[in-house]
Every structure is written in structure tokens, then in C-alpha cells.
Design a protein around this motif. Structure first.
Motif, PDB file in Angstrom:
ATOM      1  N   GLY A  49       0.805  -1.213   0.000  1.00 27.68           N
ATOM      2  CA  GLY A  49       0.000   0.000   0.000  1.00 27.68           C
ATOM      3  C   GLY A  49       0.837   1.261   0.000  1.00 27.68           C
ATOM      4  O   GLY A  49       2.060   1.212   0.088  1.00 27.68           O
ATOM      5  N   GLY A  86       1.275   3.885  -5.007  1.00 30.53           N
ATOM      6  CA  GLY A  86       0.338   3.233  -4.094  1.00 30.53           C
ATOM      7  C   GLY A  86      -1.082   3.743  -4.236  1.00 30.53           C
ATOM      8  O   GLY A  86      -2.037   2.959  -4.202  1.00 30.53           O
ATOM      9  N   ARG A  90      -4.216   1.597  -5.571  1.00 29.15           N
ATOM     10  CA  ARG A  90      -5.411   1.445  -4.722  1.00 29.15           C
ATOM     11  C   ARG A  90      -6.666   1.857  -5.492  1.00 29.15           C
ATOM     12  O   ARG A  90      -7.722   1.246  -5.358  1.00 29.15           O
ATOM     13  N   GLU A 157       1.299 -11.915  -1.895  1.00 27.65           N
ATOM     14  CA  GLU A 157       0.153 -11.113  -1.514  1.00 27.65           C
ATOM     15  C   GLU A 157      -0.920 -11.972  -0.849  1.00 27.65           C
ATOM     16  O   GLU A 157      -1.429 -11.628   0.205  1.00 27.65           O
TER      17      GLU A 157
END
Length: 163
Positions: A49, A86, A90, A157
């Protein structure tokens, strides 16, 4: 993700970024390209993130400067590219989004922010676009490296977030 696993991964990314900067760099005009740092920014933006990516970019820049392997220009280029990578990832969870954020963040915004830093803190007077070509080349080469590495790390992940 467990906080311990996240902090460990962040520390590993910082170590890889510092070691990569030692061995894998090339000159790009008045700046140097450190593609490993940009690849790490993209990978960490995708896996962790925006905030962890910025912390990692700051850590790499700080240690590189403390070891004499970098300049103050590592901070604006690395951190702005990481946060934008990031945020764009997102917003649209595709690797291309993170890469676009890294290139725009580092190549455009980071290079423009580097001008007052170079002038005020480093005593260098440079033109408005002095850092842009080098920063763009650096982030492009790091993006190519991230494209090679990310598919191999995508399995992390699911393992990290499911524990």
C-alpha cells in the motif's frame, strides 16, 4: 497481514533497495539512476500500500545518504513516486497503475520538487527541467525491473494477507 510480517517485509525491501543502489546504478546526465529503488517502490505499493511504500522509500533514501551512496534528491523522487504508485494502485488495482504513478510521481513531480532542494540545501542552481530526463529514465528502468519481479511475488500477496 500480521504487523510483524509487514514490518519484516518492509525491512527486507529497504535492505534490497540499499544493496541494489550499491551495485546497480548508472549516470543519467546530472543525476544517477537507481532502478532498484523504483522497482521496490512499485512492488511495495502493490503488496503493502501507499504508506508503507513511502516509509520504505524514505528508509532507502536515508540509509543511502548516511552511507554516502546518494544525495538529498533520493527523497523527493523516491517518496513521491512511491505514494503516487500506491494511490493509483489502490484506485485501480493493476500493475500498470502503480507503474504510471511511479513514473509520473518520480519523473515529473519528484524532479520538479528536487529543484528547490538542490538550490536551497545543496547549493546547486539548475533549470526547471534539469532533473526530469534522469528521473524519468530511472523510474522507467525501475518499472521494467518491477514488471519482471512482480509476477514472481504476487503469490506473497495472498500468503501475507490470509495469515
Amino acid at each position: 497481514m500480521m504487523k510483524t510480517a509487514q514490518l519484516t517485509l518492509m525491512a527486507a525491501f529497504i535492505a534490497i533497495g540499499v544493496i541494489g543502489a550499491t551495485f546497480f546504478w548508472f549516470p543519467t546526465g546530472i543525476a544517477h539512476a537507481f532502478p532498484v529503488q523504483h522497482a521496490i517502490s512499485i512492488v511495495s505499493a502493490v503488496l503493502l500500500g501507499p504508506l508503507p511504500a513511502v516509509i520504505i522509500a524514505f528508509g532507502i533514501g536515508l540509509i543511502r545518504n548516511l552511507l554516502g551512496l546518494g544525495t538529498l534528491l533520493a527523497f523527493p523522487g523516491g517518496m513521491i513516486g512511491a505514494i503516487l504508485a500506491g494511490l493509483l494502485y489502490r484506485w485501480q488495482p493493476k500493475t500498470a497503475s502503480a507503474i504510471t504513478g511511479e513514473i509520473i510521481g518520480t519523473g515529473i513531480f519528484g524532479s520538479l520538487l528536487s529543484i528547490p532542494i538542490a538550490r536551497l540545501l545543496m547549493g546547486q542552481s539548475v533549470g526547471m527541467l534539469a532533473f526530469a530526463p534522469g528521473f524519468i529514465i530511472s523510474s522507467l528502468s525501475g518499472s521494467l525491473l518491477a514488471l519482471l519481479v512482480l509476477p514472481k511475488l504476487k503469490h506473497l500477496e495472498t500468503r501475507l494477507f490470509n495469515d
